[in-house]
Scaffold this active site. Sequence first.
Site, PDB file in Angstrom:
ATOM      1  N   GLY A 152     -17.871  53.171  79.904  1.00 28.78           N
ATOM      2  CA  GLY A 152     -18.326  52.032  79.099  1.00 28.78           C
ATOM      3  C   GLY A 152     -17.792  52.081  77.671  1.00 28.78           C
ATOM      4  N   THR A 203     -22.275  55.583  83.240  1.00 30.85           N
ATOM      5  CA  THR A 203     -21.538  54.618  84.063  1.00 30.85           C
ATOM      6  C   THR A 203     -21.788  54.877  85.550  1.00 30.85           C
ATOM      7  OG1 THR A 203     -19.865  53.911  82.491  1.00 30.85           O
ATOM      8  CG2 THR A 203     -19.157  54.064  84.765  1.00 30.85           C
ATOM      9  N   ARG A 263      -7.652  53.520  95.905  1.00 30.44           N
ATOM     10  CA  ARG A 263      -7.674  52.776  97.175  1.00 30.44           C
ATOM     11  C   ARG A 263      -6.534  51.762  97.155  1.00 30.44           C
ATOM     12  NH1 ARG A 263     -12.688  53.063  95.252  1.00 30.44           N
ATOM     13  NH2 ARG A 263     -12.947  50.857  94.789  1.00 30.44           N
ATOM     14  N   GLU A 307      14.441  71.316  93.607  1.00 32.96           N
ATOM     15  CA  GLU A 307      15.794  71.812  93.908  1.00 32.96           C
ATOM     16  C   GLU A 307      15.813  72.588  95.230  1.00 32.96           C
ATOM     17  OE1 GLU A 307      13.951  72.176  91.172  1.00 32.96           O
ATOM     18  OE2 GLU A 307      15.136  72.477  89.360  1.00 32.96           O
ATOM     19  N   HIS A 317       9.833  73.830  94.582  1.00 32.71           N
ATOM     20  CA  HIS A 317      10.263  72.891  93.551  1.00 32.71           C
ATOM     21  C   HIS A 317      11.298  71.941  94.166  1.00 32.71           C
ATOM     22  CE1 HIS A 317       9.005  75.608  89.920  1.00 32.71           C
ATOM     23  NE2 HIS A 317       8.011  75.350  90.752  1.00 32.71           N
ATOM     24  N   ASP A 347     -23.281  52.086  87.919  1.00 34.87           N
ATOM     25  CA  ASP A 347     -22.347  51.411  88.842  1.00 34.87           C
ATOM     26  C   ASP A 347     -22.225  52.089  90.205  1.00 34.87           C
ATOM     27  OD1 ASP A 347     -21.927  50.184  86.450  1.00 34.87           O
ATOM     28  OD2 ASP A 347     -19.766  50.502  86.365  1.00 34.87           O
ATOM     29  N   ALA A 402     -12.538  46.815  80.346  1.00 35.61           N
ATOM     30  CA  ALA A 402     -12.372  45.419  80.763  1.00 35.61           C
ATOM     31  C   ALA A 402     -13.421  44.570  80.062  1.00 35.61           C
ATOM     32  CB  ALA A 402     -12.528  45.305  82.280  1.00 35.61           C
TER      33      ALA A 402
END
Length: 357
Positions: A297, A197, A208, A54, A52, A201, A155
């Site tokens: 979509g 999708t 990136r 700390e 962690h 696509d 979008a």
Amino acid sequence: MNDQDIVHLHQAYELAKLRRGFCSPNPSVGAVIVKNNKILATGYHQGAGSPHAEPDALKKLNNSAQGATLYVTLEPCCHFGRTPPCTNAIIKAGIQRVVYGFHDPNPLVAGKGEAQLKAAGITCDYLPLPEITHFYESYHYWQTTKKPFITAKIALSLDGKIAGKSGEPIQITGEALKEFTHYSRQNSDAILTTAKTIIQDDPRLNVRTEDEVIAKPLYILDTALTLQTTAKIFKTAKSVTIFYTDDKNHDSERLEALAAEGATCVAMKSNQHGLDLNQVISHIGQDGIHDLWIEAGGKCFSAFLREKLLKKAYIYIAPKWIGEGQMAFLPEFNLDLQSQPLTWQQVGEDVMCEVCW
Ligand SMILES: NC(=O)c1ccc[n+]([C@@H]2O[C@H](COP(=O)([O-])OP(=O)(O)OC[C@H]3O[C@@H](n4cnc5c(N)ncnc54)[C@H](OP(=O)(O)O)[C@@H]3O)[C@@H](O)[C@H]2O)c1
């Protein structure tokens, strides 16, 4: 508390930001150790299983920090998990004062961390800063509901189009929003999309940036197990989990082929709309995902809206007229935006609307 406390706690916050999106099921935490107004050491949590914040800072001082103040974004833990309690390390190191920015909602900690430190004679101050409270919003949500804090983006062109005529991808928004998308993927613990999708696509759905490429866990809605095994995501995602319906007899060869690509296929209940999204989301919450980023979509976007599962949405709008006959974004219900806080901002050549629920 004084201005220096704010400065040092803010420095701890800057460190916590470095690993946001990489620590789940743990929260990302930053720590700064200060004495006589001088920073002695800094630390942050790299991810589940590693020290962690700390102990990461304390080890740089050979676990000895007599009389120093520890600034840490989250209340120190006091239980044995994958690593020992931070409170033990803080007490042993001789820290005199702890200033922290957020009460840990984890029932194993929740106030007990502070109580243990105080019982050991350490001054313990809670200093809420708005940026830290905002930073832990999703962790708090996940701890209290066991569901991820979901953000979806879509979008659109100025004429409301999201893809080409037969669903083929089109570049809608510009470089600045593309950068924002990659930044948002990076800060999320996982990404969710649909087989539809991916089939259209063939995206990589990783992060990136100029300097690096980062793989993220990916969840896919694929009711009928239609995903092609040649999809790029099998090479670019950190892990792939496919949700399909349990009410059909699926071809065991399909399941085997997807498993051979490294995918975990999980059968889910379905309803008149498709997969039961509440069940899907509970599963993702159980995987320890605090922040889930959705990129798919219009049907997926509106389904999550309809089920009231979104905590935030980003609607990107580009100054482009794509034209008749292309795929439009048509939410299947009335969205009451009157009662929602909306924020608009220009990002590069586009505008972005942020809606919060
Ligand atoms: N502009 C953008 O921001 C953007 C982003 C990504 C993609 N796209 C484009 O969007 C297009 C696809 O959009 P789309 O609206 O047709 O599909 P989509 O929203 O990507 O996916 C919808 C599909 O998800 C599956 N699904 C499973 N359970 C569901 C549930 N409970 N509710 C709703 N859907 C459920 C259904 O397919 P099954 O029953 O077959 O599983 C459904 O047809 C692609 O052509 C892509 O290019 C645009």
